[in-house]
Scaffold this motif. Structure first.
Motif, PDB file in Angstrom:
ATOM      1  N   ASP A  62       0.636  -1.310  -0.015  1.00  0.00           N
ATOM      2  CA  ASP A  62       0.232   0.416  -0.121  1.00  0.00           C
ATOM      3  C   ASP A  62       0.977   1.129  -0.357  1.00  0.00           C
ATOM      4  OD1 ASP A  62      -2.491  -1.889  -0.003  1.00  0.00           O
ATOM      5  OD2 ASP A  62      -2.255  -1.241   2.742  1.00  0.00           O
ATOM      6  N   VAL A  63       2.208   1.401   1.210  1.00  0.00           N
ATOM      7  CA  VAL A  63       2.971   2.870   0.655  1.00  0.00           C
ATOM      8  C   VAL A  63       3.415   2.712  -0.760  1.00  0.00           C
ATOM      9  CG1 VAL A  63       5.353   3.982   1.041  1.00  0.00           C
ATOM     10  CG2 VAL A  63       3.893   1.800   3.008  1.00  0.00           C
ATOM     11  N   ALA A  64       3.958   1.567  -1.982  1.00  0.00           N
ATOM     12  CA  ALA A  64       4.081   1.625  -2.516  1.00  0.00           C
ATOM     13  C   ALA A  64       3.221   2.357  -3.587  1.00  0.00           C
ATOM     14  CB  ALA A  64       4.657   0.291  -3.110  1.00  0.00           C
ATOM     15  N   ARG A  65       1.687   1.796  -3.035  1.00  0.00           N
ATOM     16  CA  ARG A  65       0.650   2.118  -4.239  1.00  0.00           C
ATOM     17  C   ARG A  65       0.316   3.567  -3.708  1.00  0.00           C
ATOM     18  NH1 ARG A  65      -3.645  -1.664  -2.508  1.00  0.00           N
ATOM     19  NH2 ARG A  65      -5.300  -0.033  -3.934  1.00  0.00           N
ATOM     20  N   ALA A  66       0.984   4.100  -2.599  1.00  0.00           N
ATOM     21  CA  ALA A  66       0.776   5.911  -2.527  1.00  0.00           C
ATOM     22  C   ALA A  66       1.596   6.661  -2.911  1.00  0.00           C
ATOM     23  CB  ALA A  66       1.025   5.822  -1.053  1.00  0.00           C
ATOM     24  N   LEU A  67       2.996   6.282  -2.847  1.00  0.00           N
ATOM     25  CA  LEU A  67       4.271   6.458  -3.555  1.00  0.00           C
ATOM     26  C   LEU A  67       3.793   7.505  -5.126  1.00  0.00           C
ATOM     27  CD1 LEU A  67       6.888   5.348  -1.970  1.00  0.00           C
ATOM     28  CD2 LEU A  67       6.242   7.263  -1.041  1.00  0.00           C
ATOM     29  N   LEU A  68       3.629   5.942  -5.757  1.00  0.00           N
ATOM     30  CA  LEU A  68       2.984   5.505  -7.028  1.00  0.00           C
ATOM     31  C   LEU A  68       2.005   6.946  -7.624  1.00  0.00           C
ATOM     32  CD1 LEU A  68       3.346   1.992  -8.249  1.00  0.00           C
ATOM     33  CD2 LEU A  68       4.628   4.058  -8.849  1.00  0.00           C
ATOM     34  N   LEU A  88      11.649   6.412  -7.067  1.00  0.00           N
ATOM     35  CA  LEU A  88      13.044   5.639  -6.654  1.00  0.00           C
ATOM     36  C   LEU A  88      12.510   5.257  -5.214  1.00  0.00           C
ATOM     37  CD1 LEU A  88      16.305   5.118  -6.375  1.00  0.00           C
ATOM     38  CD2 LEU A  88      16.507   7.537  -5.637  1.00  0.00           C
ATOM     39  N   SER A  89      12.004   5.982  -4.652  1.00  0.00           N
ATOM     40  CA  SER A  89      11.545   4.918  -3.558  1.00  0.00           C
ATOM     41  C   SER A  89      10.894   3.172  -3.830  1.00  0.00           C
ATOM     42  CB  SER A  89      10.574   5.574  -2.617  1.00  0.00           C
ATOM     43  OG  SER A  89      11.656   7.082  -2.392  1.00  0.00           O
ATOM     44  N   VAL A  90      10.035   3.523  -4.183  1.00  0.00           N
ATOM     45  CA  VAL A  90       9.049   2.051  -5.277  1.00  0.00           C
ATOM     46  C   VAL A  90      10.352   1.719  -5.796  1.00  0.00           C
ATOM     47  CG1 VAL A  90       7.517   1.004  -6.738  1.00  0.00           C
ATOM     48  CG2 VAL A  90       6.992   3.479  -5.276  1.00  0.00           C
ATOM     49  N   LEU A  91      10.871   2.021  -6.304  1.00  0.00           N
ATOM     50  CA  LEU A  91      12.160   0.845  -6.326  1.00  0.00           C
ATOM     51  C   LEU A  91      13.002   0.108  -5.840  1.00  0.00           C
ATOM     52  CD1 LEU A  91      12.966   2.317 -10.164  1.00  0.00           C
ATOM     53  CD2 LEU A  91      11.728   0.230  -9.707  1.00  0.00           C
ATOM     54  N   CYS A  92      13.444   0.935  -4.647  1.00  0.00           N
ATOM     55  CA  CYS A  92      14.441   0.224  -3.663  1.00  0.00           C
ATOM     56  C   CYS A  92      13.813  -0.830  -2.781  1.00  0.00           C
ATOM     57  CB  CYS A  92      14.849   1.185  -2.743  1.00  0.00           C
ATOM     58  SG  CYS A  92      15.493   2.726  -3.219  1.00  0.00           S
ATOM     59  N   SER A  93      11.782  -0.720  -2.498  1.00  0.00           N
ATOM     60  CA  SER A  93      11.660  -1.679  -2.410  1.00  0.00           C
ATOM     61  C   SER A  93      11.156  -2.441  -3.359  1.00  0.00           C
ATOM     62  CB  SER A  93      10.378  -1.044  -1.181  1.00  0.00           C
ATOM     63  OG  SER A  93       9.344  -0.536  -2.157  1.00  0.00           O
ATOM     64  N   PRO A  95      12.136  -3.784  -6.725  1.00  0.00           N
ATOM     65  CA  PRO A  95      13.038  -3.212  -7.613  1.00  0.00           C
ATOM     66  C   PRO A  95      12.200  -3.697  -9.441  1.00  0.00           C
ATOM     67  CG  PRO A  95      14.110  -4.512  -6.389  1.00  0.00           C
ATOM     68  CD  PRO A  95      13.307  -4.250  -5.857  1.00  0.00           C
ATOM     69  N   ALA A  96      11.309  -4.274  -9.645  1.00  0.00           N
ATOM     70  CA  ALA A  96      10.630  -5.259 -10.623  1.00  0.00           C
ATOM     71  C   ALA A  96       9.056  -4.979 -10.468  1.00  0.00           C
ATOM     72  CB  ALA A  96      10.363  -6.828 -10.746  1.00  0.00           C
ATOM     73  N   ASN A  97       8.473  -3.551 -10.076  1.00  0.00           N
ATOM     74  CA  ASN A  97       7.751  -2.967 -10.594  1.00  0.00           C
ATOM     75  C   ASN A  97       7.276  -2.414 -11.541  1.00  0.00           C
ATOM     76  OD1 ASN A  97       5.619  -0.783  -9.950  1.00  0.00           O
ATOM     77  ND2 ASN A  97       5.564  -1.001  -7.486  1.00  0.00           N
ATOM     78  N   ASP A  99       4.744  -0.686 -13.139  1.00  0.00           N
ATOM     79  CA  ASP A  99       4.654   0.375 -13.166  1.00  0.00           C
ATOM     80  C   ASP A  99       5.500   1.471 -13.562  1.00  0.00           C
ATOM     81  OD1 ASP A  99       1.593  -0.630 -12.938  1.00  0.00           O
ATOM     82  OD2 ASP A  99       1.171  -0.551 -10.529  1.00  0.00           O
ATOM     83  N   VAL A 100       6.231   1.504 -11.845  1.00  0.00           N
ATOM     84  CA  VAL A 100       6.911   2.275 -12.693  1.00  0.00           C
ATOM     85  C   VAL A 100       7.756   2.176 -13.522  1.00  0.00           C
ATOM     86  CG1 VAL A 100       9.370   2.246 -11.154  1.00  0.00           C
ATOM     87  CG2 VAL A 100       7.120   1.706  -9.338  1.00  0.00           C
ATOM     88  N   LYS A 101       8.090   1.366 -14.582  1.00  0.00           N
ATOM     89  CA  LYS A 101       8.708   0.971 -15.076  1.00  0.00           C
ATOM     90  C   LYS A 101       7.657   1.263 -16.969  1.00  0.00           C
ATOM     91  CE  LYS A 101      11.380  -3.052 -14.530  1.00  0.00           C
ATOM     92  NZ  LYS A 101      11.585  -4.041 -14.101  1.00  0.00           N
ATOM     93  N   ALA A 102       6.466   1.148 -16.936  1.00  0.00           N
ATOM     94  CA  ALA A 102       6.201   1.854 -17.311  1.00  0.00           C
ATOM     95  C   ALA A 102       5.792   3.869 -17.622  1.00  0.00           C
ATOM     96  CB  ALA A 102       4.705   1.908 -17.044  1.00  0.00           C
ATOM     97  N   ILE A 103       5.895   3.446 -15.707  1.00  0.00           N
ATOM     98  CA  ILE A 103       6.160   5.468 -15.460  1.00  0.00           C
ATOM     99  C   ILE A 103       7.092   6.204 -16.557  1.00  0.00           C
ATOM    100  CG2 ILE A 103       6.401   7.336 -14.184  1.00  0.00           C
ATOM    101  CD1 ILE A 103       4.002   5.821 -12.660  1.00  0.00           C
ATOM    102  N   ILE A 104       9.091   5.547 -16.362  1.00  0.00           N
ATOM    103  CA  ILE A 104       9.856   6.168 -16.882  1.00  0.00           C
ATOM    104  C   ILE A 104       9.885   5.779 -18.632  1.00  0.00           C
ATOM    105  CG2 ILE A 104      12.590   4.932 -16.639  1.00  0.00           C
ATOM    106  CD1 ILE A 104      11.753   4.219 -13.631  1.00  0.00           C
ATOM    107  N   GLN A 105       8.942   4.683 -19.259  1.00  0.00           N
ATOM    108  CA  GLN A 105       9.173   4.272 -20.109  1.00  0.00           C
ATOM    109  C   GLN A 105       8.565   5.908 -21.112  1.00  0.00           C
ATOM    110  OE1 GLN A 105       8.357   0.972 -21.484  1.00  0.00           O
ATOM    111  NE2 GLN A 105       8.102   1.155 -23.860  1.00  0.00           N
ATOM    112  N   SER A 106       7.194   5.923 -20.046  1.00  0.00           N
ATOM    113  CA  SER A 106       5.763   7.183 -21.123  1.00  0.00           C
ATOM    114  C   SER A 106       6.809   8.272 -20.882  1.00  0.00           C
ATOM    115  CB  SER A 106       4.835   6.664 -19.631  1.00  0.00           C
ATOM    116  OG  SER A 106       4.498   7.635 -18.262  1.00  0.00           O
ATOM    117  N   GLU A 107       8.004   9.239 -19.453  1.00  0.00           N
ATOM    118  CA  GLU A 107       8.219  10.220 -19.618  1.00  0.00           C
ATOM    119  C   GLU A 107       9.296   9.986 -19.923  1.00  0.00           C
ATOM    120  OE1 GLU A 107       6.136  12.559 -18.374  1.00  0.00           O
ATOM    121  OE2 GLU A 107       4.839  11.729 -18.052  1.00  0.00           O
ATOM    122  N   HIS A 108       9.801   8.896 -20.757  1.00  0.00           N
ATOM    123  CA  HIS A 108      11.382   8.833 -21.107  1.00  0.00           C
ATOM    124  C   HIS A 108      13.027   9.520 -20.302  1.00  0.00           C
ATOM    125  CE1 HIS A 108       9.575   9.234 -25.500  1.00  0.00           C
ATOM    126  NE2 HIS A 108       8.438  10.215 -24.608  1.00  0.00           N
TER     127      HIS A 108
END
Length: 592
Positions: A62-68, A88-93, A95-97, A99-108
């Motif tokens: 739930d913390v990861a969802r909130a940070l996202l 970065l905080s989500v990836l630290c907890s 690493p295979a998330n 949703d974060v990878k999708a945001i990284i790709q969409s935001e270049h």
């Protein structure tokens, strides 16, 4: 007909969540935030996520969802750096998330862009650095100009908010200060003049060509004292007149020079529609009057002159009497402008002039100056104001500074109750921080000045600055203990017979010296060694003044003491800056 009231739904939600635990409330909040649009709701999202993260026992998922959710909202609002910290905080907890990878790709973004240096220095915004720089003394700001950091630019902006232009090097004061000048004094003055010419030209050129720099200037002081008739200031004056219209945010101005120069400066500033709040004029080497344009917003006005007519000055004060809060007049031949000024509006009065026989100036100030915080009076006394001080014993309730310097007494004046009346007027004033009382040594009996004048001092428990004449009939061993323990700056005008041992006087005074004293000054004090003054009486002071000379006290690690004499220009122009750096701010009225 069924009528739906949305407030009933709000109340029901509040009632239901009121029965839940904190962890359950956090779960409800997170579920609701998922339906909140990313655009236009950043503040709501920030507050909600911050409160969510403070709840203990929330599952890591739930913390990861909130940070996202907060990262998406920050990206939508343009806050990319803070959004990257959430990712970065989500990836630290996790690493295979995905949703974060999708945001990284969409935001270049690249994943390595999210890596922070864990032990790196804090990166503050320019606004935070500016607030930090505002707390630093001016000498430290000058040191920051050499630092390769954003602070260098901020320090430059703060330093050049106040500009001082010296068109000529001011002549050295006659007397004691000359013994510290070298044999090449004339050559040094020429070099100093050349340096000031170049400095003034550089600053005025920057004002003319850089509108941003010009808009940052808030205070301007011009010193154009020509001691040599062969010197001409036509070029500097022309540049100054052309530069004044560029200073769109000028709020304070000081002009020191002859009548023609000051008239041109004032006319140009008035024509440029400057919203001046503070105006200070120093007429040098001339006794004529000047024409002061009608500045509409002046709250602080100061004029210093020798002789001349006061008509134009009184006309200007009359035009500005509704706005004026601070008034300074220094002219030994002028009288206080009672008919043109509203004393009840003033918070600061400094008058150095003539106190006429009727004594109305004291009655006017004490009876109507309800807002006065600072009162300084100096001049030739031709009246007997003791009864007025007795009559208005409880007036001026907000007074924090009181100064009376009697230069001389009219030969027909005797007012033996004057000093006792002033003592009763000031007794038990807990808000009084500064008290100055200087009386002529030849006439002290005619105004009732003796050892009893120091009897009021112990009642001034919050006094920090004291400048007072030392009476002949006061024991030094008692005098030190009469000075309030809170005093930081002390100046004594000595009235001791020349045959008395001055070092013995200092030794007797020493046991009662206030422990927090940082500045000591003595006038009419014939002593050759400043070190003896420090060693025998004032071992903790940082600054010493003997007559017109000033020394800094430098203490080494091995306990030895050295003294550094102050140059004349430091005393005349840079006193406030140096006192601030030495922690002797309470001594400002003792040197200016």
């Amino acid at each position: 007909m069924n009528v739906f009231n949305p407030r009933i739904l709000d109340a029901s939600i509040r009632d239901v969540t009121g029965c839940l635990s904190d962890t359950q409330k956090a779960d409800v909040l997170l579920h609701a935030l998922q339906h909140l649009p990313s655009e236009g709701s950043r503040i709501v999202m920030e507050n909600a996520i911050q409160s969510f993260l403070q709840v203990s026992g929330v599952p890591p998922a739930d913390v990861a969802r909130a940070l996202l959710l907060r990262a998406k909202t920050r990206l939508a609002a343009g806050y990319r750096t803070s959004a990257q910290q959430d990712l970065l905080s989500v990836l630290c907890s996790d690493p295979a998330n995905q949703d974060v990878k999708a945001i990284i790709q969409s935001e270049h973004l690249r994943q390595e862009m999210l890596i922070r240096e864990p032990d790196g220095p804090p990166r503050f915004s320019a606004e935070v650095w500016r607030e930090i720089a505002l707390c630093l003394p001016k000498r430290d700001l000058k040191s920051l100009l050499l630092v390769p950091h954003a602070l260098s630019r901020i320090a430059s902006q703060l330093i050049f908010r106040e500009i001082n232009l010296h068109f000529t090097a001011s002549p050295e004061a006659p007397g004691a200060d000359h013994r510290y000048r070298g044999v090449h004094g004339s050559h040094d003055e020429q070099e100093l003049d050349a340096w000031h010419y170049q400095r003034s030209a550089d600053i005025l050129t920057r004002i003319l060509v850089d509108p941003v720099f010009a808009s940052q200037v808030r205070s301007l002081s011009v010193y154009a004292v020509v001691s040599n008739a062969s010197h001409t200031l036509a070029f500097q004056t022309g540049m100054l007149i052309n530069s004044l219209p560029k200073l769109c945010n000028l709020r304070s101005a000081h002009c020191s020079g002859n009548r023609e120069l000051i008239n041109r400066i004032l006319e140009t500033m008035c024509a440029s529609n400057h919203r001046l709040y503070s105006l200070s004029i120093n007429l040098v080497n001339c006794s004529g009057d000047i024409d002061i344009p009608p500045f509409k917003h002046i709250t602080s006005f100061s004029i210093t002159a020798e002789g001349g007519n006061s008509t134009s000055t009184h006309d200007f004060i009359s035009q500005s009497h509704d706005n004026l809060r601070s008034l300074v007049i220094k002219n030994a031949n002028w009288k206080f402008p009672m008919g043109v000024i509203s004393v009840r509006h003033l918070t600061i009065i400094e008058f150095e002039g003539c106190f006429s026989v009727d004594g109305q100036v004291f009655s006017e100030i004490l009876s109507t100056g309800h807002q006065l915080e600072s009162l300084t009076l100096s001049g030739i006394l031709e009246c007997t104001p003791s009864a007025t001080f007795r009559l208005y014993r409880s007036s001026l309730p907000f007074l924090t500074h009181f100064a009376l310097k009697i230069v001389s007494l009219h030969r027909h004046i005797t007012d033996r109750d004057l000093v006792p009346a002033i003592s009763e007027f000031l007794r038990d004033r807990k808000h009084l921080h500064s008290f100055h009382l200087i009386v002529p040594s030849a006439d002290h009996r005619r105004i009732g000045f003796d050892a009893s004048a120091w009897g009021v001092l112990p009642s001034l428990i919050n006094l920090r600055s004291l400048c007072i004449t030392y009476p002949r009939d006061l024991s030094p061993s008692l005098a030190g203990w009469l000075i309030p323990r809170s005093v930081r700056a002390l100046t004594m005008e000595i009235m001791i017979p020349p045959a008395e041992d001055l070092l013995l006087f200092i030794n007797q005074l020493r046991p009662g010296v206030p422990p927090l004293l940082t500045f000591v000054g003595m006038t009419n004090f014939p002593i050759r060694s400043v070190i003896n003054v420090i060693d025998h009486g004032f071992s903790n002071v940082r600054l010493v003044r003997i007559d017109e000379s000033v020394w800094s006290v430098i203490r080494s690690d091995d306990g030895s003491i050295e003294i550094e004499p102050w140059p004349y220009r430091r005393i005349k122009y840079h006193t406030a800056t140096w006192l601030e750096s030495l922690g002797c701010e309470d001594a400002i009225r003792h040197l200016v």
